[in-house]
Write a protein that holds these residues in place. Sequence first.
Motif, mmCIF file in Angstrom:
data_model
loop_
_atom_site.group_PDB
_atom_site.id
_atom_site.type_symbol
_atom_site.label_atom_id
_atom_site.label_comp_id
_atom_site.label_asym_id
_atom_site.label_seq_id
_atom_site.Cartn_x
_atom_site.Cartn_y
_atom_site.Cartn_z
ATOM 1 N N LEU A 1 -40.376 57.881 -23.578
ATOM 2 C CA LEU A 1 -40.619 56.639 -22.724
ATOM 3 C C LEU A 1 -39.028 55.925 -22.035
ATOM 4 O O LEU A 1 -37.902 55.741 -23.245
ATOM 5 C CB LEU A 1 -41.332 55.414 -23.180
ATOM 6 C CG LEU A 1 -43.069 56.571 -23.630
ATOM 7 C CD1 LEU A 1 -43.762 55.068 -24.357
ATOM 8 C CD2 LEU A 1 -43.534 56.528 -22.488
ATOM 9 N N GLY A 2 -39.317 54.982 -21.132
ATOM 10 C CA GLY A 2 -38.333 54.219 -20.764
ATOM 11 C C GLY A 2 -37.949 52.829 -21.669
ATOM 12 O O GLY A 2 -38.992 52.764 -22.256
ATOM 13 N N GLY A 3 -36.509 52.901 -21.349
ATOM 14 C CA GLY A 3 -37.151 51.400 -22.392
ATOM 15 C C GLY A 3 -37.468 50.496 -22.060
ATOM 16 O O GLY A 3 -37.999 49.137 -22.230
ATOM 17 N N GLY A 4 -37.750 49.747 -20.957
ATOM 18 C CA GLY A 4 -38.251 49.030 -20.348
ATOM 19 C C GLY A 4 -40.205 48.687 -20.602
ATOM 20 O O GLY A 4 -40.242 47.433 -20.917
ATOM 21 N N VAL A 5 -40.585 49.464 -21.439
ATOM 22 C CA VAL A 5 -41.782 49.621 -21.971
ATOM 23 C C VAL A 5 -41.812 48.220 -22.430
ATOM 24 O O VAL A 5 -42.448 48.096 -23.142
ATOM 25 C CB VAL A 5 -42.443 50.479 -22.644
ATOM 26 C CG1 VAL A 5 -43.054 50.373 -23.344
ATOM 27 C CG2 VAL A 5 -42.414 51.506 -21.043
ATOM 28 N N VAL A 6 -39.981 48.272 -23.881
ATOM 29 C CA VAL A 6 -40.120 47.024 -24.449
ATOM 30 C C VAL A 6 -39.140 46.023 -24.242
ATOM 31 O O VAL A 6 -39.933 44.312 -24.094
ATOM 32 C CB VAL A 6 -38.819 47.367 -25.980
ATOM 33 C CG1 VAL A 6 -39.134 46.723 -26.838
ATOM 34 C CG2 VAL A 6 -40.332 48.695 -26.660
ATOM 35 N N ILE A 7 -37.821 46.474 -23.059
ATOM 36 C CA ILE A 7 -37.207 45.219 -22.470
ATOM 37 C C ILE A 7 -38.449 44.414 -21.609
ATOM 38 O O ILE A 7 -37.906 42.767 -21.994
ATOM 39 C CB ILE A 7 -36.201 45.684 -21.519
ATOM 40 C CG1 ILE A 7 -35.577 46.826 -22.998
ATOM 41 C CG2 ILE A 7 -35.739 45.228 -21.117
ATOM 42 C CD1 ILE A 7 -34.332 46.045 -23.242
ATOM 43 N N VAL A 8 -38.825 44.618 -21.241
ATOM 44 C CA VAL A 8 -39.463 43.972 -20.150
ATOM 45 C C VAL A 8 -40.180 42.585 -20.699
ATOM 46 O O VAL A 8 -40.497 41.700 -20.479
ATOM 47 C CB VAL A 8 -40.256 44.735 -18.318
ATOM 48 C CG1 VAL A 8 -41.246 43.786 -17.669
ATOM 49 C CG2 VAL A 8 -39.202 45.151 -17.804
ATOM 50 N N PRO A 9 -41.404 42.987 -21.620
ATOM 51 C CA PRO A 9 -42.340 42.166 -22.180
ATOM 52 C C PRO A 9 -41.840 41.599 -23.621
ATOM 53 O O PRO A 9 -42.107 39.851 -23.044
ATOM 54 C CB PRO A 9 -43.312 43.097 -23.086
ATOM 55 C CG PRO A 9 -43.104 44.909 -22.307
ATOM 56 C CD PRO A 9 -42.165 45.070 -22.085
ATOM 57 N N LEU A 10 -40.854 41.681 -23.871
ATOM 58 C CA LEU A 10 -39.411 41.367 -24.603
ATOM 59 C C LEU A 10 -39.009 40.045 -24.094
ATOM 60 O O LEU A 10 -39.339 38.768 -24.299
ATOM 61 C CB LEU A 10 -38.774 41.989 -25.133
ATOM 62 C CG LEU A 10 -37.574 41.179 -26.537
ATOM 63 C CD1 LEU A 10 -38.137 40.452 -27.449
ATOM 64 C CD2 LEU A 10 -36.067 41.954 -25.801
ATOM 65 N N LEU A 11 -38.352 39.925 -22.870
ATOM 66 C CA LEU A 11 -38.042 39.629 -21.928
ATOM 67 C C LEU A 11 -38.507 38.113 -21.172
ATOM 68 O O LEU A 11 -38.596 37.016 -21.578
ATOM 69 C CB LEU A 11 -36.239 40.005 -20.971
ATOM 70 C CG LEU A 11 -35.495 40.320 -21.291
ATOM 71 C CD1 LEU A 11 -35.314 41.068 -20.142
ATOM 72 C CD2 LEU A 11 -34.783 40.064 -22.209
ATOM 73 N N THR A 12 -40.109 38.057 -21.139
ATOM 74 C CA THR A 12 -40.342 38.366 -19.807
ATOM 75 C C THR A 12 -41.763 37.006 -21.161
ATOM 76 O O THR A 12 -42.019 35.952 -21.309
ATOM 77 C CB THR A 12 -42.016 38.722 -19.136
ATOM 78 O OG1 THR A 12 -42.610 39.759 -20.140
ATOM 79 C CG2 THR A 12 -41.128 39.034 -18.029
ATOM 80 N N LEU A 13 -42.614 37.926 -21.852
ATOM 81 C CA LEU A 13 -43.200 36.694 -23.201
ATOM 82 C C LEU A 13 -42.210 36.433 -23.696
ATOM 83 O O LEU A 13 -43.072 35.387 -24.457
ATOM 84 C CB LEU A 13 -44.374 38.215 -23.720
ATOM 85 C CG LEU A 13 -45.464 39.177 -22.779
ATOM 86 C CD1 LEU A 13 -45.991 40.222 -23.474
ATOM 87 C CD2 LEU A 13 -45.826 38.000 -21.882
ATOM 88 N N ALA A 14 -41.021 37.289 -24.432
ATOM 89 C CA ALA A 14 -40.824 35.990 -25.690
ATOM 90 C C ALA A 14 -39.742 35.386 -25.673
ATOM 91 O O ALA A 14 -39.749 33.881 -25.780
ATOM 92 C CB ALA A 14 -39.940 37.478 -27.108
ATOM 93 N N LEU A 15 -39.401 35.271 -24.513
ATOM 94 C CA LEU A 15 -37.799 34.797 -24.074
ATOM 95 C C LEU A 15 -38.213 34.075 -22.670
ATOM 96 O O LEU A 15 -38.044 32.985 -22.322
ATOM 97 C CB LEU A 15 -36.864 35.403 -24.282
ATOM 98 C CG LEU A 15 -36.464 36.594 -25.598
ATOM 99 C CD1 LEU A 15 -34.947 36.738 -24.535
ATOM 100 C CD2 LEU A 15 -36.032 35.856 -26.028
ATOM 101 N N GLY A 16 -39.482 33.954 -22.167
ATOM 102 C CA GLY A 16 -40.051 33.296 -20.574
ATOM 103 C C GLY A 16 -38.422 33.602 -19.688
ATOM 104 O O GLY A 16 -39.039 32.758 -18.540
ATOM 105 N N VAL A 17 -37.872 35.124 -19.703
ATOM 106 C CA VAL A 17 -37.413 35.305 -18.224
ATOM 107 C C VAL A 17 -38.621 35.502 -16.855
ATOM 108 O O VAL A 17 -39.227 36.229 -17.468
ATOM 109 C CB VAL A 17 -36.479 36.327 -19.091
ATOM 110 C CG1 VAL A 17 -35.663 36.691 -17.874
ATOM 111 C CG2 VAL A 17 -36.068 36.057 -19.462
ATOM 112 N N ASP A 18 -37.918 35.044 -15.953
ATOM 113 C CA ASP A 18 -38.752 35.845 -14.493
ATOM 114 C C ASP A 18 -38.454 36.800 -15.034
ATOM 115 O O ASP A 18 -37.679 37.915 -14.701
ATOM 116 C CB ASP A 18 -38.342 34.736 -13.518
ATOM 117 C CG ASP A 18 -39.146 35.478 -12.416
ATOM 118 O OD1 ASP A 18 -38.501 36.137 -11.719
ATOM 119 O OD2 ASP A 18 -40.063 34.739 -12.326
ATOM 120 N N MET A 19 -40.417 37.407 -14.189
ATOM 121 C CA MET A 19 -40.228 39.004 -14.691
ATOM 122 C C MET A 19 -38.980 39.921 -12.605
ATOM 123 O O MET A 19 -38.794 40.955 -13.726
ATOM 124 C CB MET A 19 -41.501 38.893 -13.912
ATOM 125 C CG MET A 19 -42.084 40.912 -13.536
ATOM 126 S SD MET A 19 -42.766 41.342 -15.427
ATOM 127 C CE MET A 19 -43.680 40.443 -15.699
#
Length: 180
Positions: free
Chosen positions: A26-44
């Motif tokens: 799987l692409g790392g985006g499966v982990v990176i995107v939720p981490l950045l958006t949910l854990a760190l509050g980064v814009d989607m």
Amino acid sequence: MNTLETSLVIGFGAFAAGFIGSLTGLGGGVVIVPLLTLALGVDMHYAIGASLIAVIATSSGAAAAYVREGFSNLRIGIFLELAATIGALGAALLATHVSTTVLAIVFGLVLIYSAYLSTRSHAKPANGATPNRLADRLRLNASYPTSQGIIHYRVQGVLSGFGLMFVAGTLSGLRESARA
């Protein structure tokens, strides 16, 4: 959260994304995107952009190693990338006419089906597989090195592989369009 804590979370997330991505394909985006958006509050939008850059960088590095070692069939890679690109372009056009809810449902169903397929055992095809005329015509058959010597293989299911990559590209394009 201070800079050090943020850096540690991102570093751990990047390590986890690379590890999970390399084990599962799987692409790392499966982990990176939720981490950045949910854990760190980064814009989607920023999270998706960061994920795409990270995936391109890691994929390029891994691809170079596999090509150098003779494990990659570049003709198949180009053939499948063509299907995914056509699908993604079609998705960009389709996304303007389909609601985000429908896209999310379709994407979820495909993920569930993909998970189901990955739990099934796969029978190893016999070495004497019947020739696929399209694979022969496109010169997709190849070989790869092992410790026991060179293993030759014949590509099967050319049209179904093209179709699956077209669907994958379409769904990826729809997913990204739905997030935008």
